[in-house]
Design a protein around this motif. Sequence first.
Motif, PDB file in Angstrom:
ATOM      1  N   ALA A  41      -0.907   3.990  -7.218  1.00  0.00           N
ATOM      2  CA  ALA A  41      -0.301   2.827  -6.571  1.00  0.00           C
ATOM      3  C   ALA A  41      -1.227   2.274  -5.498  1.00  0.00           C
ATOM      4  O   ALA A  41      -1.402   1.048  -5.381  1.00  0.00           O
ATOM      5  CB  ALA A  41       1.058   3.208  -5.974  1.00  0.00           C
ATOM      6  N   TYR A  42      -1.836   3.143  -4.716  1.00  0.00           N
ATOM      7  CA  TYR A  42      -2.764   2.713  -3.674  1.00  0.00           C
ATOM      8  C   TYR A  42      -3.956   1.990  -4.286  1.00  0.00           C
ATOM      9  O   TYR A  42      -4.371   0.931  -3.809  1.00  0.00           O
ATOM     10  CB  TYR A  42      -3.232   3.921  -2.866  1.00  0.00           C
ATOM     11  N   ALA A  43      -4.521   2.567  -5.349  1.00  0.00           N
ATOM     12  CA  ALA A  43      -5.675   1.928  -6.001  1.00  0.00           C
ATOM     13  C   ALA A  43      -5.301   0.562  -6.547  1.00  0.00           C
ATOM     14  O   ALA A  43      -6.075  -0.391  -6.455  1.00  0.00           O
ATOM     15  CB  ALA A  43      -6.193   2.829  -7.117  1.00  0.00           C
ATOM     16  N   ARG A  44      -4.113   0.436  -7.107  1.00  0.00           N
ATOM     17  CA  ARG A  44      -3.651  -0.862  -7.620  1.00  0.00           C
ATOM     18  C   ARG A  44      -3.494  -1.877  -6.495  1.00  0.00           C
ATOM     19  O   ARG A  44      -3.837  -3.050  -6.661  1.00  0.00           O
ATOM     20  CB  ARG A  44      -2.339  -0.679  -8.350  1.00  0.00           C
ATOM     21  N   MET A  45      -2.980  -1.421  -5.370  1.00  0.00           N
ATOM     22  CA  MET A  45      -2.810  -2.316  -4.209  1.00  0.00           C
ATOM     23  C   MET A  45      -4.166  -2.802  -3.702  1.00  0.00           C
ATOM     24  O   MET A  45      -4.288  -3.928  -3.244  1.00  0.00           O
ATOM     25  CB  MET A  45      -2.037  -1.608  -3.096  1.00  0.00           C
ATOM     26  N   GLN A  46      -5.181  -1.950  -3.763  1.00  0.00           N
ATOM     27  CA  GLN A  46      -6.522  -2.316  -3.294  1.00  0.00           C
ATOM     28  C   GLN A  46      -7.166  -3.366  -4.203  1.00  0.00           C
ATOM     29  O   GLN A  46      -8.032  -4.089  -3.764  1.00  0.00           O
ATOM     30  CB  GLN A  46      -7.414  -1.063  -3.221  1.00  0.00           C
ATOM     31  N   GLN A  47      -6.766  -3.423  -5.449  1.00  0.00           N
ATOM     32  CA  GLN A  47      -7.338  -4.364  -6.405  1.00  0.00           C
ATOM     33  C   GLN A  47      -6.840  -5.767  -6.204  1.00  0.00           C
ATOM     34  O   GLN A  47      -7.439  -6.724  -6.678  1.00  0.00           O
ATOM     35  CB  GLN A  47      -7.064  -3.921  -7.838  1.00  0.00           C
ATOM     36  N   LYS A  48      -5.733  -5.939  -5.530  1.00  0.00           N
ATOM     37  CA  LYS A  48      -5.129  -7.286  -5.352  1.00  0.00           C
ATOM     38  C   LYS A  48      -5.769  -8.037  -4.231  1.00  0.00           C
ATOM     39  O   LYS A  48      -6.410  -7.674  -3.377  1.00  0.00           O
ATOM     40  CB  LYS A  48      -3.635  -7.150  -5.101  1.00  0.00           C
TER      41      LYS A  48
END
Length: 145
Positions: free
Chosen positions: A138-145
Amino acid sequence: MLTEYATLLGFYLASAAVLTGIAVQQNRLPRKFGLLDLALLGIATHKLSRIVAKDRITGILRAPFVSYIRSSGAGEVEEEPRGRGFQRGIGHLISCPYCMAPWCATALSFGLLFAPRVTRFFAGILVSVAASDFLHRAYARMQQK
């Protein structure tokens, strides 16, 4: 290949039958599992089966039965069964988290019957790791936005 699968299945069923017999003799079988125990076992089974079947570090345990193909990210690897006969049959079993799940669930469930404190402790570790994995993704996905 069917002979090897039948033997592995026979071993699984015989082991489960013997352990169930012992649990019945010792009056250890619960009338029902509580929802928290089912959640604990379910999440711990998911994580344990992935660790056994896909984790890079546990590759040393799978190495006699599988061939490495490539990294599949997040500390996991893709492998394929190798060899013939039992070597290949075991390779199929231990490289597939879906195939390993019933074996892991059975081990954890009998652990809960015969050594509940120890099993809950280790299952709690597995649940914590599964939650951590989810949060990392979830953290990695948030960083991609």
